[in-house]
Design a protein around this motif. Structure first.
Motif, mmCIF file in Angstrom:
data_model
loop_
_atom_site.group_PDB
_atom_site.id
_atom_site.type_symbol
_atom_site.label_atom_id
_atom_site.label_comp_id
_atom_site.label_asym_id
_atom_site.label_seq_id
_atom_site.Cartn_x
_atom_site.Cartn_y
_atom_site.Cartn_z
ATOM 1 N N ALA A 18 41.607 47.665 47.724
ATOM 2 C CA ALA A 18 41.111 46.572 48.672
ATOM 3 C C ALA A 18 39.448 45.624 47.678
ATOM 4 O O ALA A 18 39.995 44.379 47.373
ATOM 5 C CB ALA A 18 40.056 46.512 50.330
ATOM 6 N N TRP A 19 39.279 46.317 47.582
ATOM 7 C CA TRP A 19 37.605 46.568 46.058
ATOM 8 C C TRP A 19 38.529 45.385 45.062
ATOM 9 O O TRP A 19 38.581 44.760 44.738
ATOM 10 C CB TRP A 19 36.655 47.326 45.977
ATOM 11 N N ARG A 20 39.601 46.344 44.967
ATOM 12 C CA ARG A 20 40.054 45.508 43.618
ATOM 13 C C ARG A 20 40.831 44.329 43.448
ATOM 14 O O ARG A 20 41.155 43.730 42.973
ATOM 15 C CB ARG A 20 41.046 46.416 43.349
ATOM 16 N N ALA A 21 41.489 44.139 44.913
ATOM 17 C CA ALA A 21 42.639 42.171 44.805
ATOM 18 C C ALA A 21 41.207 41.846 44.969
ATOM 19 O O ALA A 21 41.634 40.716 45.363
ATOM 20 C CB ALA A 21 42.976 43.052 46.054
ATOM 21 N N ARG A 22 39.752 42.244 45.677
ATOM 22 C CA ARG A 22 38.860 40.447 46.186
ATOM 23 C C ARG A 22 38.483 40.828 44.970
ATOM 24 O O ARG A 22 38.261 39.673 44.904
ATOM 25 C CB ARG A 22 38.166 41.257 46.828
ATOM 26 N N TYR A 23 38.440 41.590 43.857
ATOM 27 C CA TYR A 23 37.399 40.829 42.734
ATOM 28 C C TYR A 23 38.186 41.416 41.726
ATOM 29 O O TYR A 23 37.520 40.899 40.251
ATOM 30 C CB TYR A 23 36.004 41.825 42.855
ATOM 31 N N GLY A 24 39.440 41.418 41.408
ATOM 32 C CA GLY A 24 40.222 41.955 39.927
ATOM 33 C C GLY A 24 38.820 43.245 39.312
ATOM 34 O O GLY A 24 39.789 43.754 38.133
ATOM 35 N N THR A 25 37.711 43.956 39.723
ATOM 36 C CA THR A 25 37.920 45.164 38.678
ATOM 37 C C THR A 25 37.872 46.519 39.874
ATOM 38 O O THR A 25 37.803 45.487 41.217
ATOM 39 C CB THR A 25 35.734 44.427 38.252
ATOM 40 N N PRO A 207 48.952 36.822 48.520
ATOM 41 C CA PRO A 207 48.070 37.976 48.085
ATOM 42 C C PRO A 207 46.841 37.379 48.397
ATOM 43 O O PRO A 207 46.341 36.170 48.578
ATOM 44 C CB PRO A 207 48.167 37.898 46.994
ATOM 45 N N VAL A 208 45.744 38.831 48.157
ATOM 46 C CA VAL A 208 44.160 38.239 48.767
ATOM 47 C C VAL A 208 43.377 38.009 47.212
ATOM 48 O O VAL A 208 44.833 37.755 46.039
ATOM 49 C CB VAL A 208 43.286 39.525 48.255
ATOM 50 N N LYS A 209 43.325 36.540 47.460
ATOM 51 C CA LYS A 209 42.409 35.909 46.433
ATOM 52 C C LYS A 209 41.587 36.530 45.581
ATOM 53 O O LYS A 209 40.539 36.805 45.900
ATOM 54 C CB LYS A 209 41.955 34.516 46.685
ATOM 55 N N PRO A 210 41.319 36.881 44.717
ATOM 56 C CA PRO A 210 40.139 36.991 44.185
ATOM 57 C C PRO A 210 38.553 36.599 44.157
ATOM 58 O O PRO A 210 38.780 34.690 44.322
ATOM 59 C CB PRO A 210 40.440 37.792 42.301
ATOM 60 N N ARG A 211 37.435 36.824 44.326
ATOM 61 C CA ARG A 211 36.432 36.038 44.498
ATOM 62 C C ARG A 211 35.498 36.068 43.460
ATOM 63 O O ARG A 211 36.006 37.321 42.711
ATOM 64 C CB ARG A 211 35.770 36.497 45.540
#
Length: 285
Positions: A18-25, A207-211
């Protein structure tokens, strides 16, 4: 007995994803991931849903979401908002037109019109013979805008906890007078935004968009934009490489965001919002 966060491998993996999907890291060590709770994982997984199954939203879920909304903070307990639940297909179709032809407004089984509502205090003041001139000032409008926004986001979290999907509709401000007339609003009330609600169509779940990285938005002690250019450049690379951006052929976030606010021609009619607000009974002194 109080529940404690699970430290299972499955929980850590879910949180990491979940964290990776939201931030890409990646967030960091597994022990840090395990400390994040299930509600946060749910919020990290938020995405704007615009395709829904043909299934009604039960009134109990609506009432629970409104209870969550009413549990949000409200300045001085003024509670300067209302919400209109719209299920009628004809009304939803007209709202879709007014929002710029957004088909999901008509397709969603439930549409919520979130109302910045100063009219209730106006009526109470008249009934008590007490002036409510403070509502004429811009501060009154800001209080209402904050109240309704906090309330709606609480409702959004409640809906998503129950397996529903949603998307906010700012297009209600494209033609605010027409929306107000359609929904029978009194003076000193306007639909600040809408919300489509329904059960997501699995085949069309976006998909989840990175913030933005937290380094761009989280300042410590004082505002500091010294490293902003590098932070945004790194985010643009993550954004354009995300599933969400590739699906839409999106340009780098910084380019799209700036062009979205390039001038009045990009505001979908909302450049005349002050004029519309005056017509709806908001002096904005």
């Amino acid at each position: 007995m109080m529940d404690h966060p699970s430290s299972s491998t499955e929980t850590v993996a879910e949180t990491a994803a979940a964290w990776r999907a939201r931030y890409g890291t990646d967030l960091g060590p597994a022990e840090g991931l395990a400390a994040l709770d299930a509600p946060l994982r749910q919020m990290l997984a938020h995405r704007s849903v615009r395709a829904y199954r043909d299934q009604a939203v039960d009134d109990r879920l609506l009432e629970g979401a409104v209870a969550a909304a009413q549990s949000a903070s409200t300045s001085s307990n003024l509670q300067l908002w209302s919400v209109i639940a719209v299920r009628d297909a004809g009304t939803r179709a007209r709202l879709a037109e007014l929002a710029g032809g957004q088909a999901h407004v008509a397709q969603a089984p439930l549409f919520l019109a979130w109302v910045l509502d100063l009219s209730r205090l106006r009526r109470l003041g008249r009934a008590q013979g007490v002036p409510t001139d403070g509502l004429d000032y811009l501060e009154g409008f800001v209080l209402g805008a904050v109240d309704v926004s906090l309330a709606a986001q609480n409702a959004a979290v409640s809906f998503e906890r129950n397996g529903l999907g949603l998307v906010y509709i700012g297009g209600m401000r494209n033609h605010p007078e027409a929306v107000a007339e359609l929904l029978g609003l009194p003076p000193a009330a306007m639909v600040l935004f809408g919300m489509c609600v329904g059960y997501p169509e699995p085949a069309e779940l976006p998909p989840v968009k990175p913030r933005l990285p937290q380094a761009a938005v989280l300042h410590r002690e004082r505002y500091d934009s010294g490293a902003e250019a590098d932070i945004i450049a790194a985010y643009d690379a993550i954004f354009t490489g995300s599933d969400s951006a590739r699906a839409r052929g999106a340009r780098p976030w910084s380019h799209g965001a700036v062009r979205r606010m390039r001038g009045p021609e990009a505001l979908s009619g909302r450049d005349r919002l002050r004029q519309a607000l005056h017509a709806l009974g908001f002096p904005l002194a």
